[in-house]
Scaffold this motif. Structure first.
Motif, mmCIF file in Angstrom:
data_model
loop_
_atom_site.group_PDB
_atom_site.id
_atom_site.type_symbol
_atom_site.label_atom_id
_atom_site.label_comp_id
_atom_site.label_asym_id
_atom_site.label_seq_id
_atom_site.Cartn_x
_atom_site.Cartn_y
_atom_site.Cartn_z
ATOM 1 N N GLY A 108 2.768 6.571 -4.557
ATOM 2 C CA GLY A 108 2.661 5.466 -3.591
ATOM 3 C C GLY A 108 3.713 5.665 -2.524
ATOM 4 O O GLY A 108 4.767 6.271 -2.776
ATOM 5 N N THR A 109 3.443 5.170 -1.318
ATOM 6 C CA THR A 109 4.420 5.422 -0.241
ATOM 7 C C THR A 109 5.686 4.583 -0.390
ATOM 8 O O THR A 109 6.725 4.920 0.155
ATOM 9 N N ARG A 110 5.612 3.494 -1.143
ATOM 10 C CA ARG A 110 6.797 2.645 -1.245
ATOM 11 C C ARG A 110 7.986 3.418 -1.803
ATOM 12 O O ARG A 110 9.073 3.408 -1.227
ATOM 13 N N GLU A 111 7.771 4.117 -2.918
ATOM 14 C CA GLU A 111 8.908 4.871 -3.462
ATOM 15 C C GLU A 111 9.311 5.981 -2.495
ATOM 16 O O GLU A 111 10.488 6.298 -2.343
ATOM 17 N N PHE A 143 9.084 -6.516 9.546
ATOM 18 C CA PHE A 143 9.191 -5.227 8.864
ATOM 19 C C PHE A 143 8.688 -5.324 7.436
ATOM 20 O O PHE A 143 8.598 -6.414 6.862
ATOM 21 N N TYR A 144 8.389 -4.160 6.875
ATOM 22 C CA TYR A 144 8.003 -4.031 5.465
ATOM 23 C C TYR A 144 9.303 -3.993 4.662
ATOM 24 O O TYR A 144 10.201 -3.212 4.979
ATOM 25 N N HIS A 145 9.393 -4.839 3.651
ATOM 26 C CA HIS A 145 10.714 -5.098 3.062
ATOM 27 C C HIS A 145 11.353 -3.915 2.338
ATOM 28 O O HIS A 145 12.571 -3.902 2.138
ATOM 29 N N ALA A 195 1.262 -1.091 12.894
ATOM 30 C CA ALA A 195 2.343 -1.950 12.431
ATOM 31 C C ALA A 195 1.835 -2.992 11.432
ATOM 32 O O ALA A 195 0.730 -3.507 11.576
ATOM 33 N N ASN A 196 2.629 -3.243 10.426
ATOM 34 C CA ASN A 196 2.400 -4.371 9.526
ATOM 35 C C ASN A 196 3.415 -5.434 9.928
ATOM 36 O O ASN A 196 4.605 -5.172 9.868
ATOM 37 N N PRO A 197 3.029 -6.594 10.404
ATOM 38 C CA PRO A 197 1.705 -7.203 10.291
ATOM 39 C C PRO A 197 0.840 -7.148 11.555
ATOM 40 O O PRO A 197 -0.325 -7.538 11.511
ATOM 41 N N ALA A 223 7.598 7.987 9.683
ATOM 42 C CA ALA A 223 6.434 7.330 10.298
ATOM 43 C C ALA A 223 5.549 6.773 9.190
ATOM 44 O O ALA A 223 4.967 7.535 8.415
ATOM 45 N N ASP A 224 5.484 5.456 9.109
ATOM 46 C CA ASP A 224 4.698 4.810 8.052
ATOM 47 C C ASP A 224 3.297 4.559 8.617
ATOM 48 O O ASP A 224 3.076 3.612 9.365
ATOM 49 N N GLU A 225 2.368 5.437 8.212
ATOM 50 C CA GLU A 225 1.008 5.363 8.780
ATOM 51 C C GLU A 225 -0.008 4.935 7.719
ATOM 52 O O GLU A 225 -1.169 5.327 7.768
ATOM 53 N N CYS A 226 0.458 4.107 6.759
ATOM 54 C CA CYS A 226 -0.439 3.835 5.627
ATOM 55 C C CYS A 226 -1.637 2.951 5.996
ATOM 56 O O CYS A 226 -2.577 2.862 5.226
ATOM 57 N N TYR A 227 -1.625 2.328 7.181
ATOM 58 C CA TYR A 227 -2.822 1.562 7.616
ATOM 59 C C TYR A 227 -3.695 2.347 8.602
ATOM 60 O O TYR A 227 -4.603 1.783 9.209
ATOM 61 N N SER A 228 -3.422 3.635 8.750
ATOM 62 C CA SER A 228 -4.066 4.409 9.825
ATOM 63 C C SER A 228 -5.595 4.432 9.754
ATOM 64 O O SER A 228 -6.256 4.577 10.777
ATOM 65 N N HIS A 254 1.420 8.597 4.201
ATOM 66 C CA HIS A 254 0.047 8.079 4.093
ATOM 67 C C HIS A 254 -0.212 7.682 2.646
ATOM 68 O O HIS A 254 0.364 8.250 1.728
ATOM 69 N N SER A 255 -1.135 6.741 2.489
ATOM 70 C CA SER A 255 -1.364 6.191 1.153
ATOM 71 C C SER A 255 -2.849 5.972 0.904
ATOM 72 O O SER A 255 -3.605 5.656 1.819
ATOM 73 N N LEU A 256 -3.247 6.102 -0.367
ATOM 74 C CA LEU A 256 -4.626 5.759 -0.729
ATOM 75 C C LEU A 256 -4.770 4.270 -1.037
ATOM 76 O O LEU A 256 -5.869 3.789 -1.246
ATOM 77 N N SER A 257 -3.637 3.562 -1.062
ATOM 78 C CA SER A 257 -3.699 2.141 -1.441
ATOM 79 C C SER A 257 -4.586 1.346 -0.506
ATOM 80 O O SER A 257 -5.399 0.532 -0.941
ATOM 81 N N LYS A 258 -4.444 1.586 0.812
ATOM 82 C CA LYS A 258 -5.220 0.816 1.789
ATOM 83 C C LYS A 258 -6.503 1.573 2.168
ATOM 84 O O LYS A 258 -7.563 0.985 2.252
ATOM 85 N N ARG A 259 -6.360 2.883 2.409
ATOM 86 C CA ARG A 259 -7.527 3.664 2.841
ATOM 87 C C ARG A 259 -8.667 3.587 1.840
ATOM 88 O O ARG A 259 -9.833 3.447 2.187
ATOM 89 N N LEU A 265 -3.511 3.134 -8.182
ATOM 90 C CA LEU A 265 -3.480 4.576 -8.501
ATOM 91 C C LEU A 265 -2.081 5.132 -8.308
ATOM 92 O O LEU A 265 -1.684 6.061 -8.988
ATOM 93 N N ARG A 266 -1.331 4.525 -7.383
ATOM 94 C CA ARG A 266 -0.007 4.993 -6.959
ATOM 95 C C ARG A 266 -0.109 6.436 -6.481
ATOM 96 O O ARG A 266 0.409 7.366 -7.116
ATOM 97 N N CYS A 267 -0.768 6.624 -5.383
ATOM 98 C CA CYS A 267 -0.930 7.974 -4.867
ATOM 99 C C CYS A 267 -0.963 7.963 -3.339
ATOM 100 O O CYS A 267 -1.750 7.241 -2.729
HETATM 101 C C1 LIG Z 1 3.787 -1.097 5.932
HETATM 102 C C2 LIG Z 1 3.628 -0.661 4.502
HETATM 103 N N1 LIG Z 1 4.140 0.517 4.148
HETATM 104 C C3 LIG Z 1 4.044 0.973 2.880
HETATM 105 C C4 LIG Z 1 3.420 0.233 1.901
HETATM 106 C C5 LIG Z 1 3.398 0.762 0.488
HETATM 107 O O1 LIG Z 1 2.145 1.060 0.008
HETATM 108 P P1 LIG Z 1 1.930 1.942 -1.274
HETATM 109 O O2 LIG Z 1 3.233 2.086 -2.008
HETATM 110 O O3 LIG Z 1 0.921 1.233 -2.083
HETATM 111 O O4 LIG Z 1 1.457 3.283 -0.788
HETATM 112 C C6 LIG Z 1 2.867 -1.009 2.220
HETATM 113 C C7 LIG Z 1 2.221 -1.837 1.184
HETATM 114 O O5 LIG Z 1 1.842 -2.947 1.342
HETATM 115 C C8 LIG Z 1 2.972 -1.469 3.568
HETATM 116 O O6 LIG Z 1 2.450 -2.641 3.952
#
Ligand SMILES: Cc1ncc(COP(=O)(O)O)c(C=O)c1O
Length: 412
Positions: A108-111, A143-145, A195-197, A223-228, A254-259, A265-267
């Motif tokens: 997952g991109t968070r870690e 920002f994303y916390h 950007a989130n949100p 570059a956090d592109e997980c919503y791309s 990039h993340s599979l969480s949103k796409r 899955l944490r990937c």
């Molecule tokens: C802006 C942003 N970056 C990263 C993440 C982390 O996503 P994940 O760890 O599921 O890949 C999130 C999750 O909500 C997010 O909103």
């Protein structure tokens, strides 16, 4: 241009509750009216509610023997190949072979975003001999916390760059460029696009401007592109496209969480600067979580399939169309370029916290006040003031119901 940074602000941040904790505290004593007849609707958490691809469990079962092995930190060849092909298909990279040193799977991109800051500090110090007295980490505001947790982990000063209607909801890079003292002590810049949100995204010229700043001042762009992939019509440009074959100072996430609707899955993956990724992998081998191999196989299969992503976009677009129709001209709103959040300006109806309370109390719609997702700037202005973040992750019916209730509550 003065950015938000002061001991007082840092101290204030350190004893702060998360936005979700604050919201729980705000609403804990409020019972929504008619809750016995009308189910409350929760639109706070960004957890995708659409189905993930049906083939995922089968791929995991087909690869289950690999649950008996430790996964390599660098990932499987197959996962990296799937990501390389996906990147080359999605972005104009001139067919560039990305190879082993440019791609790293993440749990997952968070870690990844968190650990990358630790890597960035060491990379800036050892690769560029950067003296790190009072290091800074730049982040968007709201920002994303996780970004702030990461800055805190390396005892860096988090410097918030407001994303407002005036800045196109993205950090103002021209203003930032003037603050060379700040840039010289910056080790990393979290740049979320989309950007989130708010859902706005950088274009190629903006990415190039950012890359030029990073190379001039030797900081790493995260570059956090997980919503791309959750765009309405036009795919947002990616930072790798702006690199023109030289990925130095750039890492994209990039993340599979949103796409692919696979937050469980944490990937995901990081891709970019090979010098950074090589050093960072050594660090990750000591402390970071790998992605298990059956799950990498599932991730590779997800990256090889676009059908489910097209369907995912269709479902979000359908919901944004519904929002547009129901709110209409009476409740001015911007449909975001990408992502699944509605960033709704409700300042005409009161401050965002009291509007949040009103929505919960009167119609059982639970949202997050924008000010909980951002920090007040140096002039005590919070760029989230007056906005609500509304996650459109439920069904179309639920969205319709929520927007109808919201409209009735605010304008009758
Ligand atoms: C802006 C942003 N970056 C990263 C993440 C982390 O996503 P994940 O760890 O599921 O890949 C999130 C999750 O909500 C997010 O909103």
């Amino acid at each position: 241009m003065r950015f938000i940074r002061s001991e007082r602000l840092i101290a204030r941040m350190q004893d702060e509750r998360s936005p979700f904790q604050k919201l729980a505290d705000l609403l804990c004593d409020i019972v929504p009216a008619n809750h016995d007849r009308t189910a409350p609707i929760n639109m706070t958490i960004g957890e995708p509610g659409h189905a993930y691809p049906a083939f995922i469990p089968d791929v995991i079962i087909d690869n289950k023997a690999d649950f008996g092995r430790y996964p390599p930190m660098r990932g499987t060849d197959d996962f990296r190949k799937a990501v390389e092909d996906w990147l080359n298909g999605r972005y104009d990279l001139g067919g560039l072979p990305l190879g082993e040193k440019n791609i790293l799977p993440l749990n997952g991109t968070r870690e990844g975003l968190f650990h990358a800051v630790i890597g960035a500090r060491d990379w800036a110090r050892f690769h560029f001999g950067k003296r790190l007295v009072n290091p800074a980490v730049l982040l968007p505001n709201p920002f994303y916390h996780t970004y702030i947790g990461a800055a805190r982990a390396i005892e860096a000063e988090p410097v918030f760059l407001n994303g407002t209607p005036e800045t196109g909801f993205l950090p103002d890079l021209d203003a930032l460029a003037e603050d060379t003292k700040l840039l010289d002590r910056t080790v990393a810049f979290f740049y979320a696009s989309p950007a989130n949100p708010q859902g706005n995204a950088a274009d190629i010229a903006t990415w190039k401007k950012l890359i030029a700043l990073a190379r001039k001042h030797d900081f790493l762009i995260l570059a956090d592109e997980c919503y791309s992939e959750l765009y309405r019509e036009t795919p947002p440009a990616g930072i790798l496209e702006a690199c023109e074959g030289d990925f130095s100072h750039v890492v994209t996430f990039h993340s599979l969480s949103k796409r692919s609707n696979l937050p469980g899955l944490r990937c995901g993956f990081a891709a970019g600067d090979p010098a950074f990724l090589t050093e960072w992998t050594k660090y990750r081998n000591l402390v970071a979580p790998q992605v298990s191999m059956p799950l990498q196989a599932a991730g590779a299969a997800a990256y090889r399939d676009e059908e489910h992503v097209i369907e995912n976009r269709r479902l979000y677009n359908e919901k944004f169309d519904c929002v547009d129709r129901i709110l209409g001209k009476d409740l001015p709103h911007d449909i975001p370029l990408a992502g699944f959040f509605l960033w709704l300006d409700v300042s005409a109806f009161g401050d965002d916290v009291s509007v949040t309370e009103k929505l919960w109390r009167e119609v059982g719609v639970r949202v997050i006040p924008g000010s909980y997702l951002a920090r007040p700037d140096i002039s005590e202005t919070n760029p989230g003031d007056g906005f609500l973040r509304i996650a459109l992750v439920g069904t179309l019916e639920e969205t319709k119901d929520a927007m109808t209730r919201l409209r009735a509550c605010l304008i009758g």
